[in-house]
Design a protein around this motif. Structure first.
Motif, mmCIF file in Angstrom:
data_model
loop_
_atom_site.group_PDB
_atom_site.id
_atom_site.type_symbol
_atom_site.label_atom_id
_atom_site.label_comp_id
_atom_site.label_asym_id
_atom_site.label_seq_id
_atom_site.Cartn_x
_atom_site.Cartn_y
_atom_site.Cartn_z
ATOM 1 N N GLU A 76 0.853 -1.193 0.000
ATOM 2 C CA GLU A 76 0.000 0.000 0.000
ATOM 3 C C GLU A 76 0.878 1.227 0.000
ATOM 4 N N ASP A 78 1.501 5.414 -0.238
ATOM 5 C CA ASP A 78 0.950 6.734 0.057
ATOM 6 C C ASP A 78 1.038 7.589 -1.206
ATOM 7 N N HIS A 79 -0.117 7.862 -1.799
ATOM 8 C CA HIS A 79 -0.108 8.557 -3.079
ATOM 9 C C HIS A 79 0.363 9.997 -2.956
ATOM 10 N N ARG A 81 2.647 11.085 -0.990
ATOM 11 C CA ARG A 81 4.111 11.046 -0.907
ATOM 12 C C ARG A 81 4.741 10.767 -2.262
ATOM 13 N N THR A 82 4.030 10.030 -3.096
ATOM 14 C CA THR A 82 4.608 9.714 -4.398
ATOM 15 C C THR A 82 4.217 10.729 -5.461
ATOM 16 N N GLY B 19 7.428 14.284 -2.174
ATOM 17 C CA GLY B 19 6.634 14.283 -0.947
ATOM 18 C C GLY B 19 7.109 15.346 0.013
ATOM 19 N N GLY B 68 6.730 6.496 5.345
ATOM 20 C CA GLY B 68 5.294 6.357 5.136
ATOM 21 C C GLY B 68 4.904 6.244 3.676
ATOM 22 N N ALA B 69 5.864 6.279 2.790
ATOM 23 C CA ALA B 69 5.552 6.094 1.375
ATOM 24 C C ALA B 69 4.944 4.712 1.156
ATOM 25 N N LYS B 71 2.731 2.296 3.140
ATOM 26 C CA LYS B 71 1.915 2.329 4.354
ATOM 27 C C LYS B 71 1.851 0.959 5.012
ATOM 28 N N TYR B 167 -2.233 0.220 -6.714
ATOM 29 C CA TYR B 167 -1.698 1.545 -6.494
ATOM 30 C C TYR B 167 -0.856 2.077 -7.634
#
Lengths: 211, 211
Positions: A76, A78-79, A81-82, B19, B68-69, B71, B167
């Motif tokens: 999963e 973190d969009h 962050r990307t 980010g 946290g990139a 998750k 994702y």
DNA sequence: GTTGAAATTAGTACGAA
DNA sequence: TTCGTACTAATTTCAAC
């Protein structure tokens, strides 16, 4: 390891046939519960947390994978962050008998994260991740609208993603509600005015004005 | 391993700050690309596929997790096989200034897989997985409609999930389209009549009739 | 379906480039 | 920072029970 897909692997109790292939018992569900929260857990730790032996855990793990109950493992991300902090839903009305073309075009759009065919006013909903609002606009106007199969679109932006659970399991039902199983009780005192189911025909007729 | 979140970890080229914390370079994105497709790959194999050393892979892997990139890691589960073959979208109109209550109630519904706050006609969209259509009906009437914060709902069933990508990443943009970057070109010859953006106020006014 | 041991692999720490 | 290597700890596999 593959004959399990046909015969079933469980041996304790009467699990109740859920899927087509593998019979999923309580232990299988528990394994899935752990894996959806920690997809990188070792099979040894998994066995510990589920309360079975390692060999058993390996067998069941492989069976779930072979059967297709576990489709794959993923990270999963973190969009924000990307750099893809904008999420939008695009509801698409598709010209009938052009579904094949629509699907083919979708496959060529990597920025589409999710696409589902729906009942109701529209025919499909697609979710996209973009860097900014302008890119969503460009996506809808440049790419989607140029597909002959697309009759109309309606775009909605996602302001906040409140929750995303990594896949719901049947065992979740008996978590937060101690005494009450939804579908087995009479609706009773329901404020029916609040609810509205949208049939496919209704919405489609309402959209016939544009073409 | 945590100072990277503040200073950045890359050393080759000019990655460009994406980010807030970690600066993601091409190698980071490649790692994410591999991990979203195979979340259980070993860091050694990951290093091999990305083309970096094992030590470097461990460092970057940890950095992505700490920042946290990434998750979490999760297993993709086949809902049909697990007995939750019915998927529905419920669009919810929420009474203003009752959002906190709405969110609290959502947390108590394990069958909700996804919930997002949206612009447009409705305020939120939630996705649920159920065993049959009756359960969806019961969910909407018994549980959702009884929440004071819920003003109205609109339910739509998902007939088919065409695609679910684990994702989307920024690097996806440059995959299927060799020459053309959407947001940087003028819209040009766009059949504008096909498109329709829905603002928040518009839809909310139209729904004020019911209460 | 379980336990225990061997083989393999993963994770860590350190020095060199 | 990244790489390479050596070291330690853990996991996986395979065997017998």
């Amino acid at each position: 390891m593959s004959e399990i897909s046909r015969n079933g692997a469980s041996g304790s109790g009467q699990p109740g046939r859920i899927g087509i292939g593998l019979e999923l018992d309580a232990v299988h569900l528990k394994i899935l519960e752990v894996l959806r929260e920690n997809g990188r857990i070792s099979v040894s730790s998994l066995a510990e947390r589920v309360g079975i032996s390692r060999a058993n855990a390996y067998t069941r793990f492989e069976a779930l994978r072979a059967d297709g109950a576990i489709k794959r493992f993923t990270a999963e991300i973190d969009h924000v962050r990307t750099g893809l902090g904008i999420t939008a839903l695009i509801f698409v009305t598709v010209r009938q008998q052009m579904w094949k073309q629509f699907r083919a075009e979708l496959a060529r759009m990597p920025e589409v994260e999710y696409c589902a065919i729906t009942t109701g006013q529209h025919d499909a909903m697609i979710q996209v991740r973009m860097a900014d609002v302008a890119e969503v606009h460009a996506m809808v106007t440049d790419r989607l609208a140029n597909i002959p199969a697309v009759k109309a679109t309606e775009t909605v932006f996602i302001l906040d993603e409140v929750l995303r659970r990594p896949y719901v399991l049947p065992s979740d039902r008996d978590k937060a509600r101690p005494a009450r199983r939804a579908a087995q009780e009479a609706p009773g005192d329901v404020p029916l005015g609040k609810m509205r189911f949208v049939g496919a025909a209704e919405g489609r007729a309402a959209l016939r004005k544009d073409g």
